[in-house]
Motif scaffolding. Structure first.
Motif, PDB file in Angstrom:
ATOM      1  N   ALA A   1       2.294  10.539  -5.311  1.00 16.65           N
ATOM      2  CA  ALA A   1       3.354  11.374  -4.729  1.00 16.65           C
ATOM      3  C   ALA A   1       3.032  12.856  -4.834  1.00 16.65           C
ATOM      4  O   ALA A   1       3.245  13.602  -3.875  1.00 16.65           O
ATOM      5  N   ASP A   2       2.514  13.297  -5.966  1.00 15.93           N
ATOM      6  CA  ASP A   2       2.239  14.728  -6.124  1.00 15.93           C
ATOM      7  C   ASP A   2       0.955  15.144  -5.413  1.00 15.93           C
ATOM      8  O   ASP A   2       0.913  16.174  -4.749  1.00 15.93           O
ATOM      9  N   VAL A   3      -0.078  14.332  -5.492  1.00 16.22           N
ATOM     10  CA  VAL A   3      -1.374  14.681  -4.895  1.00 16.22           C
ATOM     11  C   VAL A   3      -1.324  14.622  -3.372  1.00 16.22           C
ATOM     12  O   VAL A   3      -1.935  15.438  -2.693  1.00 16.22           O
ATOM     13  N   LEU A   4      -0.601  13.648  -2.841  1.00 10.72           N
ATOM     14  CA  LEU A   4      -0.542  13.470  -1.391  1.00 10.72           C
ATOM     15  C   LEU A   4       0.797  13.912  -0.800  1.00 10.72           C
ATOM     16  O   LEU A   4       1.195  13.457   0.267  1.00 10.72           O
ATOM     17  N   ALA A   5       1.478  14.804  -1.510  1.00 10.17           N
ATOM     18  CA  ALA A   5       2.776  15.303  -1.032  1.00 10.17           C
ATOM     19  C   ALA A   5       2.655  15.786   0.404  1.00 10.17           C
ATOM     20  O   ALA A   5       1.718  16.467   0.772  1.00 10.17           O
ATOM     21  N   GLY A   6       3.604  15.402   1.209  1.00 10.09           N
ATOM     22  CA  GLY A   6       3.597  15.790   2.616  1.00 10.09           C
ATOM     23  C   GLY A   6       2.825  14.807   3.477  1.00 10.09           C
ATOM     24  O   GLY A   6       3.314  14.382   4.510  1.00 10.09           O
ATOM     25  N   ALA A   7       1.625  14.440   3.065  1.00  7.02           N
ATOM     26  CA  ALA A   7       0.811  13.514   3.853  1.00  7.02           C
ATOM     27  C   ALA A   7       1.461  12.125   3.897  1.00  7.02           C
ATOM     28  O   ALA A   7       1.425  11.449   4.930  1.00  7.02           O
TER      29      ALA A   7
ATOM     30  N   GLN B   1       0.828  -1.204   0.000  1.00 12.73           N
ATOM     31  CA  GLN B   1       0.000   0.000   0.000  1.00 12.73           C
ATOM     32  C   GLN B   1       0.868   1.262   0.000  1.00 12.73           C
ATOM     33  O   GLN B   1       0.649   2.173  -0.810  1.00 12.73           O
ATOM     34  N   LEU B   2       1.837   1.317   0.877  1.00 14.31           N
ATOM     35  CA  LEU B   2       2.693   2.505   0.948  1.00 14.31           C
ATOM     36  C   LEU B   2       3.513   2.690  -0.322  1.00 14.31           C
ATOM     37  O   LEU B   2       3.622   3.806  -0.840  1.00 14.31           O
ATOM     38  N   ASN B   3       4.095   1.612  -0.844  1.00  7.85           N
ATOM     39  CA  ASN B   3       4.871   1.717  -2.082  1.00  7.85           C
ATOM     40  C   ASN B   3       4.003   2.193  -3.239  1.00  7.85           C
ATOM     41  O   ASN B   3       4.415   3.059  -4.030  1.00  7.85           O
ATOM     42  N   ALA B   4       2.802   1.627  -3.348  1.00  7.16           N
ATOM     43  CA  ALA B   4       1.900   2.013  -4.436  1.00  7.16           C
ATOM     44  C   ALA B   4       1.477   3.466  -4.304  1.00  7.16           C
ATOM     45  O   ALA B   4       1.454   4.210  -5.290  1.00  7.16           O
ATOM     46  N   TRP B   5       1.160   3.902  -3.096  1.00 12.07           N
ATOM     47  CA  TRP B   5       0.762   5.294  -2.892  1.00 12.07           C
ATOM     48  C   TRP B   5       1.913   6.242  -3.209  1.00 12.07           C
ATOM     49  O   TRP B   5       1.700   7.310  -3.764  1.00 12.07           O
ATOM     50  N   ARG B   6       3.128   5.854  -2.834  1.00 12.17           N
ATOM     51  CA  ARG B   6       4.280   6.727  -3.088  1.00 12.17           C
ATOM     52  C   ARG B   6       4.537   6.890  -4.584  1.00 12.17           C
ATOM     53  O   ARG B   6       5.002   7.942  -5.026  1.00 12.17           O
ATOM     54  N   VAL B   7       4.231   5.868  -5.355  1.00 12.26           N
ATOM     55  CA  VAL B   7       4.401   5.953  -6.802  1.00 12.26           C
ATOM     56  C   VAL B   7       3.210   6.657  -7.455  1.00 12.26           C
ATOM     57  O   VAL B   7       3.380   7.562  -8.267  1.00 12.26           O
ATOM     58  N   SER B   8       2.002   6.270  -7.084  1.00 12.73           N
ATOM     59  CA  SER B   8       0.794   6.775  -7.754  1.00 12.73           C
ATOM     60  C   SER B   8       0.351   8.151  -7.296  1.00 12.73           C
ATOM     61  O   SER B   8      -0.257   8.888  -8.064  1.00 12.73           O
TER      62      SER B   8
END
Length: 187
Positions: free
Chosen positions: A36-42, A27-34
């Motif tokens: 990264a720009d939308v959830l920057a910081g979070a 989950q974390l790896n996928a979110w960091r790739v998919s």
């Protein structure tokens, strides 16, 4: 001559205790790739141990009937996850059979485009149908064109329902808000 198939040992199964480590990492790896720009910081604020703990609870003590976690495997290795929850008819479409919501559908980035997402989605739909659901929905963050394309190719589409989520704080101290759009299909 030996016969083999590149996909001979791929599967989807219910998650079990011990899978929570792989699920959290995926989950974390996928979110960091998919995202990264939308959830920057979070994303930087996420606690992997807390996420593992939440997945352990989801796998071992789901909050009720219809809550499920399934994993995709490549051989013995967990490479993807889908989690499901029921949507009571009264909340979704009054007088119809209940539906289900896909809460999470993620595949390890290095394993994407190998069919694992499609297998997870098919297993999720089969599971929801067995539970009596006649519809499925999920949420897509603005800007996640890969997920939108995948869902569209699988028969889901946006249904004009949106919600806003806070995803951190902007430099000026205001909350950063991102939108999610609901995608759905009859099953």
């Amino acid at each position: 001559m030996a016969l083999f198939s590149e996909n001979a040992d791929v599967s989807v199964r219910p998650a079990v205790r011990g899978d929570e480590h792989a699920i959290a990492r995926i989950q974390l790896n996928a979110w960091r790739v998919s995202h990264a720009d939308v959830l920057a910081g979070a994303l930087d604020l996420l606690d992997e141990a807390a996420i593992e703990s939440q997945w352990l609870a989801a796998v071992t003590t789901p909050p009720g009937a219809g809550f499920r976690v399934l994993v995709a495997c490549d051989g013995p290795t967990v490479v993807g996850v889908v989690s499901l929850a029921p949507v009571p008819a009264a909340e979704d479409r009054p007088f119809d059979a209940p539906g289900g919501v896909i809460l999470t559908l993620e595949v390890e980035p290095s394993q994407q485009r190998s069919g694992h997402g499609s297998r997870l989605l098919a297993a999720a739909v089969d599971t929801l149908r067995q539970d009596g659901a006649d519809q499925v929905h999920t949420w897509v963050l603005d800007g996640d064109s890969a997920r939108a394309q995948f869902l569209a190719s699988s028969g889901l589409g946006p249904d004009d329902v949106a919600r806003d989520l806070a995803s951190g704080t902007l430099p000026d101290g205001t909350a950063r808000v991102v939108a999610e759009h609901r995608w759905s299909a009859s099953i």
